[in-house]
Design a protein around this motif. Structure first.
Motif, mmCIF file in Angstrom:
data_model
loop_
_atom_site.group_PDB
_atom_site.id
_atom_site.type_symbol
_atom_site.label_atom_id
_atom_site.label_comp_id
_atom_site.label_asym_id
_atom_site.label_seq_id
_atom_site.Cartn_x
_atom_site.Cartn_y
_atom_site.Cartn_z
ATOM 1 N N ASP A 56 0.834 -1.209 0.000
ATOM 2 C CA ASP A 56 0.000 0.000 0.000
ATOM 3 C C ASP A 56 0.866 1.255 0.000
ATOM 4 N N ALA A 57 1.932 1.239 0.800
ATOM 5 C CA ALA A 57 2.824 2.398 0.860
ATOM 6 C C ALA A 57 3.549 2.602 -0.467
ATOM 7 N N GLU A 58 3.903 1.517 -1.148
ATOM 8 C CA GLU A 58 4.563 1.640 -2.456
ATOM 9 C C GLU A 58 3.631 2.265 -3.484
ATOM 10 N N ILE A 59 2.350 1.904 -3.444
ATOM 11 C CA ILE A 59 1.375 2.510 -4.363
ATOM 12 C C ILE A 59 1.246 4.007 -4.083
ATOM 13 N N THR A 60 1.218 4.368 -2.814
ATOM 14 C CA THR A 60 1.133 5.785 -2.451
ATOM 15 C C THR A 60 2.363 6.546 -2.935
ATOM 16 N N VAL A 61 3.528 5.925 -2.863
ATOM 17 C CA VAL A 61 4.744 6.568 -3.367
ATOM 18 C C VAL A 61 4.654 6.788 -4.872
ATOM 19 N N ALA A 62 4.168 5.782 -5.598
ATOM 20 C CA ALA A 62 4.022 5.923 -7.052
ATOM 21 C C ALA A 62 3.052 7.050 -7.395
ATOM 22 N N GLN A 63 1.959 7.166 -6.670
ATOM 23 C CA GLN A 63 1.013 8.251 -6.914
ATOM 24 C C GLN A 63 1.646 9.615 -6.634
ATOM 25 N N ALA A 64 2.403 9.704 -5.557
ATOM 26 C CA ALA A 64 3.055 10.976 -5.229
ATOM 27 C C ALA A 64 4.100 11.351 -6.270
ATOM 28 N N GLN A 65 4.816 10.366 -6.800
ATOM 29 C CA GLN A 65 5.787 10.653 -7.857
ATOM 30 C C GLN A 65 5.079 11.149 -9.124
ATOM 31 N N ALA A 66 3.932 10.547 -9.458
ATOM 32 C CA ALA A 66 3.179 10.989 -10.632
ATOM 33 C C ALA A 66 2.661 12.413 -10.438
ATOM 34 N N GLU A 67 2.198 12.737 -9.237
ATOM 35 C CA GLU A 67 1.711 14.094 -8.974
ATOM 36 C C GLU A 67 2.848 15.109 -9.064
ATOM 37 N N LEU A 68 4.036 14.720 -8.650
ATOM 38 C CA LEU A 68 5.180 15.617 -8.755
ATOM 39 C C LEU A 68 5.520 15.886 -10.222
ATOM 40 N N LEU A 69 5.547 14.831 -11.034
ATOM 41 C CA LEU A 69 5.819 15.017 -12.464
ATOM 42 C C LEU A 69 4.741 15.887 -13.105
ATOM 43 N N LYS A 70 3.495 15.682 -12.705
ATOM 44 C CA LYS A 70 2.397 16.490 -13.244
ATOM 45 C C LYS A 70 2.573 17.959 -12.878
ATOM 46 N N ALA A 71 2.949 18.245 -11.637
ATOM 47 C CA ALA A 71 3.151 19.624 -11.211
ATOM 48 C C ALA A 71 4.314 20.271 -11.962
ATOM 49 N N GLN A 72 5.387 19.507 -12.187
ATOM 50 C CA GLN A 72 6.521 20.051 -12.934
ATOM 51 C C GLN A 72 6.130 20.345 -14.384
ATOM 52 N N ARG A 73 5.340 19.470 -14.985
ATOM 53 C CA ARG A 73 4.892 19.714 -16.363
ATOM 54 C C ARG A 73 3.936 20.891 -16.438
ATOM 55 N N GLN A 74 3.088 21.053 -15.426
ATOM 56 C CA GLN A 74 2.197 22.208 -15.402
ATOM 57 C C GLN A 74 2.988 23.503 -15.307
ATOM 58 N N PHE A 75 4.087 23.476 -14.585
ATOM 59 C CA PHE A 75 4.932 24.673 -14.527
ATOM 60 C C PHE A 75 5.513 24.990 -15.899
ATOM 61 N N LYS A 76 5.985 23.943 -16.584
ATOM 62 C CA LYS A 76 6.512 24.168 -17.939
ATOM 63 C C LYS A 76 5.418 24.687 -18.869
ATOM 64 N N GLN A 77 4.199 24.146 -18.717
ATOM 65 C CA GLN A 77 3.080 24.605 -19.540
ATOM 66 C C GLN A 77 2.763 26.073 -19.243
ATOM 67 N N THR A 78 2.849 26.460 -17.961
ATOM 68 C CA THR A 78 2.607 27.853 -17.597
ATOM 69 C C THR A 78 3.660 28.765 -18.219
ATOM 70 N N GLN A 79 4.921 28.296 -18.217
ATOM 71 C CA GLN A 79 5.955 29.083 -18.887
ATOM 72 C C GLN A 79 5.661 29.219 -20.377
ATOM 73 N N ALA A 80 5.218 28.114 -21.013
ATOM 74 C CA ALA A 80 4.888 28.172 -22.438
ATOM 75 C C ALA A 80 3.699 29.098 -22.682
ATOM 76 N N ASN A 81 2.730 29.099 -21.768
ATOM 77 C CA ASN A 81 1.584 30.000 -21.914
ATOM 78 C C ASN A 81 2.019 31.462 -21.884
ATOM 79 N N SER A 82 3.033 31.775 -21.104
ATOM 80 C CA SER A 82 3.541 33.146 -21.062
ATOM 81 C C SER A 82 4.077 33.559 -22.426
ATOM 82 N N SER A 83 4.811 32.660 -23.049
ATOM 83 C CA SER A 83 5.331 32.966 -24.391
ATOM 84 C C SER A 83 4.184 33.133 -25.384
ATOM 85 N N SER A 84 3.170 32.250 -25.290
ATOM 86 C CA SER A 84 2.033 32.342 -26.202
ATOM 87 C C SER A 84 1.260 33.650 -26.006
ATOM 88 N N LEU A 85 1.074 34.035 -24.732
ATOM 89 C CA LEU A 85 0.353 35.276 -24.453
ATOM 90 C C LEU A 85 1.144 36.494 -24.914
#
Length: 383
Positions: free
Chosen positions: A101-130
Motif C-alpha cells: 500500500d505504501a509503495e502505491i502511495t509513493v508511485a502516486q506521489a511521484q506521478a503528482e510531482l511530475l504532473k506539477a513540474q509539467r504544469q509549470f513548464k506549460q505555464t511558462q509556455a503560456n507566457s510565451s504564447s500570451l
C-alpha cells in the motif's frame, strides 16, 4: 588494765586504716568512671567521624527508561523478527509491515510531482504564447485603426457628395433617385465606420485581455523555477511523506536492549499508535533508593553510592552517583494519598525516592534487570 591499755591505742590506728581503704576504693571507683567516660567519648567520636558518614537503605530497586515500540502507519504485519527476552542492537529490524500500500502511495506521489513540474513548464509556455498574442493584437489594432480612418474618409466623401446633390436637387439638375442613392451611400459609409470602430475596440479589448492573462500567468511563475513553484513544493512534500510512510513499514530498534512485552503477531492489522513491544536498555539502568526523611539531611546530588544486588550478593559491588531527588514522597504520589487531617492521625516516617545512576561499564560485566532489589550506601563525605 593491761588489756584495756593495750586496746585503747589500737582504735585510732584501725580507723585510719579504714579511711585509707575507703579513699582508695573511692579513688579507684572515680578512676573507673573516668575511664568509662573516656571510652564512651572515644566511641562517640569514632562513630561521629568514622561511622556516621554513610546512610544505608535496602528499599531500592532497579529501573530504566524503557522504549515503547509502536506503529506509525496502518497495515498488516508481514513478519516479526524478534521475541521476548531476545537481545537486539540499535537499527535491528523488529517488525515488517506489508509495504505494498505504501509503495502505491509513493508511485502516486511521484506521478503528482511530475504532473506539477509539467504544469509549470506549460505555464511558462503560456507566457510565451500570451506575449505573442499581445504582439499580434498590436498589429490588429493598427489594422483596425487604419480601417477606421478609411471609413471616416469614405463617410466624409459620401457626405460631401450628398450635400452637393442636395443643392443640385433644388434646381432640378439631378433626379430624386440619384439623391436617394447618394443618401444611401452616406448611411452605408456611417455603418462601415461603426463596424471599423467596433473592430478597433475589439482589438484593444483583446490586447488588454492578453495582457491581463500574461500578468496572471507571470504571477504564478515569477521568482520560481521548476523545483520551487508552490504546486511542485506541495507535490514534493507529499512524496516525502509517502517515502517516510514506506520507510516506517520497517520498524527498527531505537536502542540496544532486551525485548519484553511483545504483543504482536504475523497477520495482525495495526494502526498508528498500536503498541507492539518494549525494549529495556541493559546499560542505561538506574536505581531508585527510598531513604527515610530522617536520613536525608546530608544527602546531596553528586555524592557517590555503593550498591549491592540480591542477584549477585555482596561479592559484586556497583558504583553509582546521586543525580536527583523525587518531587515528593511515595505517599504523596500514591493512588489514594493519606488523609492526615482526620482524627485518627498517626505519624509515619516518610520515604523519598533518590535517583542513582549506575556505571555502564559495571553493568556490562554484571547485567541487571528492571525491578531487582538493591542495597544502597551513600558516602556523605563525597562531593
Amino acid at each position: 588494765m593491761t588489756d584495756a591499755q593495750a586496746t585503747l591505742p589500737e582504735t585510732p590506728n584501725s580507723n585510719e586504716a579504714t579511711d585509707q581503704q575507703l579513699k582508695a576504693k573511692r579513688k579507684k571507683a572515680l578512676s573507673l568512671v573516668a575511664l568509662l567516660f573516656a571510652i564512651v567519648l572515644v566511641l562517640f567520636l569514632i562513630w561521629k567521624f568514622v561511622f556516621n558518614n554513610t546512610v544505608t537503605t535496602d528499599n531500592a530497586y532497579v529501573g530504566a527508561e524503557t522504549a515503547s515500540i509502536t506503529s506509525m502507519v496502518t497495515g498488516q504485519v508481514a513478519e516479526v523478527f524478534t521475541s521476548d527476552t531476545k537481545q537486539v542492537k540499535k537499527g535491528d529490524l523488529l517488525v515488517q509491515i506489508d509495504p505494498r500500500d505504501a509503495e502505491i502511495t509513493v508511485a502516486q506521489a511521484q506521478a503528482e510531482l511530475l504532473k506539477a513540474q509539467r504544469q509549470f513548464k506549460q505555464t511558462q509556455a503560456n507566457s510565451s504564447s500570451l506575449s505573442s498574442q499581445i504582439y499580434v493584437s498590436s498589429d490588429a489594432i493598427q489594422s483596425a485603426t487604419a480601417q477606421v480612418a478609411k471609413a471616416k474618409a469614405d463617410l466624409a466623401k459620401a457626405q460631401d457628395d450628398y450635400n452637393r446633390r442636395v443643392q443640385l436637387s433644388s434646381s432640378g439638375a439631378i433626379s430624386k433617385e440619384e439623391l436617394s442613392t447618394s443618401k444611401a451611400s452616406v448611411n452605408t459609409a456611417k455603418a462601415v465606420l461603426d463596424v471599423a470602430q467596433a473592430g478597433l475596440a475589439q482589438a484593444k479589448s483583446s490586447q488588454k485581455a492578453a495582457q491581463s492573462n500574461l500578468e496572471a500567468n507571470e504571477a504564478l511563475i515569477r521568482g520560481a523555477n521548476e523545483q520551487s513553484t508552490p504546486d511542485v513544493l506541495v507535490a514534493q512534500a507529499k512524496l516525502k511523506q509517502a517515502l517516510l510512510d514506506l520507510e516506517r513499514t520497517q520498524i527498527k530498534a531505537p536502542l540496544d536492549g532486551v525485548v519484553t512485552r511483545r504483543n504482536i503477531q504475523v497477520g495482525q492489522r495495526v494502526s498508528p499508535g498500536t503498541s507492539l513491544m518494549m525494549i529495556v536498555p541493559e546499560n542505561q539502568l538506574y536505581v531508585d533508593a527510598n531513604f527515610k526523611e530522617s536520613q536525608l539531611e546530608k544527602v546531596r546530588a553528586g555524592q557517590k553510592v555503593t550498591l549491592t544486588s540480591d542477584l549477585y550478593g555482596d561479592s559484586v559491588e556497583y558504583t553509582g552517583t546521586i543525580v536527583g531527588f523525587s518531587g515528593g514522597t511515595g505517599a504523596a504520589f500514591a493512588l489514594i494519598p493519606a488523609q492526615n487531617a482526620t482524627g485518627n492521625w498517626i505519624k509515619v516516617v516518610q520515604r523519598l525516592p533518590v535517583r542513582i545512576q549506575l556505571d555502564p561499564k559495571e553493568l556490562e560485566k554484571h547485567p541487571l534487570r528492571v525491578g531487582l532489589s538493591m542495597e544502597a550506601k551513600v558516602d556523605l563525605k563525597s562531593k
